[in-house]
Design an enzyme around this catalytic site. Structure first.
Site, PDB file in Angstrom:
ATOM      1  N   ASP A   1      54.224  53.285   4.219  1.00 43.71           N
ATOM      2  CA  ASP A   1      55.542  52.660   4.102  1.00 43.71           C
ATOM      3  C   ASP A   1      55.796  51.889   5.389  1.00 43.71           C
ATOM      4  OD1 ASP A   1      58.229  52.003   3.997  1.00 43.71           O
ATOM      5  OD2 ASP A   1      58.874  53.927   3.190  1.00 43.71           O
TER       6      ASP A   1
ATOM      7  N   GLU B   1      61.862  62.040  11.765  1.00 50.63           N
ATOM      8  CA  GLU B   1      62.021  61.342  10.485  1.00 50.63           C
ATOM      9  C   GLU B   1      62.361  62.434   9.477  1.00 50.63           C
ATOM     10  OE1 GLU B   1      61.781  60.783   7.176  1.00 50.63           O
ATOM     11  OE2 GLU B   1      59.780  59.872   7.022  1.00 50.63           O
TER      12      GLU B   1
ATOM     13  N   GLU C   1      66.096  68.007   0.893  1.00 49.00           N
ATOM     14  CA  GLU C   1      65.215  68.784   1.780  1.00 49.00           C
ATOM     15  C   GLU C   1      65.953  69.390   2.965  1.00 49.00           C
ATOM     16  OE1 GLU C   1      62.021  66.136   2.825  1.00 49.00           O
ATOM     17  OE2 GLU C   1      60.790  66.916   1.205  1.00 49.00           O
TER      18      GLU C   1
ATOM     19  N   HIS D   1      59.547  54.048   0.499  1.00 49.36           N
ATOM     20  CA  HIS D   1      59.105  55.137  -0.371  1.00 49.36           C
ATOM     21  C   HIS D   1      60.285  55.997  -0.835  1.00 49.36           C
ATOM     22  CE1 HIS D   1      59.346  57.623   3.283  1.00 49.36           C
ATOM     23  NE2 HIS D   1      59.294  58.686   2.499  1.00 49.36           N
TER      24      HIS D   1
END
Length: 355
Positions: free
Chosen positions: A42, A134, A143, A291
């Site tokens: 990406d 990230e 998440e 992505h």
């Protein structure tokens, strides 16, 4: 062992995972090469992080950096290239073994220390000047890795230290989906094709397609029916664990013209500070695809709108009761003169092990 959770909104008991099981499932998903290939490939993501780090080289040079969820170690290597004296690359999954090899291959083992452990269990020899991570997932918060960044900030970051990126913003807009429209209309065409009337399948198809899943799809500019509306902003210097339990905001959009609204679309940006102009990593449909794509929330039924029809309401992002790392989204919305509708969405199984 997992224990039984509360009654779900559908009236059936769902199994709530304990935290250790949640963590195992999460970190295990990062043990395969596919997800790391997708992230490194990406270019929008990886190049923006690289530029964001190098634009802050004055704050990184000679300083100590903590990379939260380091993965293959690429961000740690960017920080070392930007002049960091020491980088602690913390990664709990087995990909940490590959990060060690990558660091050695790039002859940075004297400056980058890979720590294979969860962030919450480590002990460092010193406080850090910079945190880089990230951490973003689908719809930004899927998440819940941001909790680890907050933990690292509160425990290890020096007062006035730098966090990269430093801010996140969430946006929403109504969209038209011609593919869904075509799939719903398909059942009315069967009789002309085969002489068998299957138009009664349309309602069933609508329930299957326009369901309660958060659908992760690329949305084109032509699909978007209004200017985007920012509904939430997270300052990584001050946001708390408690605030992440319910990230909510209001929105109000005006449609561009006559069309049909099939869904609401959610996306995010994150911002890197810079001396001259802040650098923004955007997952907007108006920008090159990443992505993360966009999070699409289908309404129960398509709604026809005209120029300046208002789409307004309230949206809330919060952790799932069954797994705190998984995101749920509740939207209360009004379109034009229609009555208020409410719908709650969650990430379907096929997205639970990818980022």
């Amino acid at each position: 062992m997992a224990n039984l959770g509360k009654m779900s909104q559908h009236g059936t008991k769902k199994r709530k995972l304990d935290r250790s099981t949640e963590d195992y499932m999460y970190f295990d998903s990062y043990s395969d090469v596919t997800i790391h290939e997708e992230m490194i490939a990406d270019t929008v993501r990886t190049n923006t992080y690289r530029m964001g780090i190098f634009k802050n080289s004055k704050s990184i040079e000679g300083k100590v950096v903590l990379d939260v969820g380091a993965g293959t170690g690429v961000l740690s290597l960017f920080c070392a290239q930007a002049g960091a004296r020491k980088v602690y690359a913390v990664e709990a999954s087995s990909i940490a073994d590959q990060a060690v090899r990558i660091v050695k291959l790039n002859q940075m083992e004297d400056r980058i220390e890979v720590i294979k452990a969860t962030l919450e269990t480590i002990e460092l020899a010193e406080q850090v000047d910079v945190i880089v991570s990230e951490w973003m997932g689908y719809a930004l918060l899927h998440e819940s890795m941001l909790n680890s960044v907050i933990f690292a900030r509160d425990k290890w970051l020096k007062p006035g230290g730098l966090i990269l990126p430093c801010r996140a913003d969430l946006y929403i807009a109504p969209i038209n989906d011609l593919v869904v429209e075509g799939r719903l209309n398909f059942w009315s065409t069967v009789k002309g094709q085969y002489g068998v009337d299957m138009s009664c399948m349309t309602d069933f198809a609508r329930k299957c397609i326009m369901n309660k899943d958060i659908t992760v799809n690329p949305v084109t500019v032509e699909d978007v029916l209004s200017h985007p509306c920012k509904f939430a902003e997270l300052d990584l210097n001050t946001v708390t664990h408690e605030q992440l339990k319910d990230v909510r905001g209001v929105f109000s959009c005006q449609c561009f013209g006559s069309s049909s609204i099939h869904a609401l679309c959610v996306w995010f940006t994150v911002t890197f500070p810079a001396e001259e102009k802040a650098l923004v990593l955007s997952t907007s449909p108006f920008k090159p695809e990443t992505h993360w794509k966009q999070a699409v929330l289908y309404l129960d039924d398509a709604v026809d709108v005209m120029q300046d029809t208002k789409v307004e309401g309230e949206i809330s992002l919060y952790p799932s009761e069954e797994n705190s790392r998984h995101i749920c989204i509740r939207v209360d919305y009004v379109i034009g003169e229609q009555k208020k509708h409410s719908k709650t969405f969650s990430i379907p199984d096929q997205y639970l092990e990818v980022k």
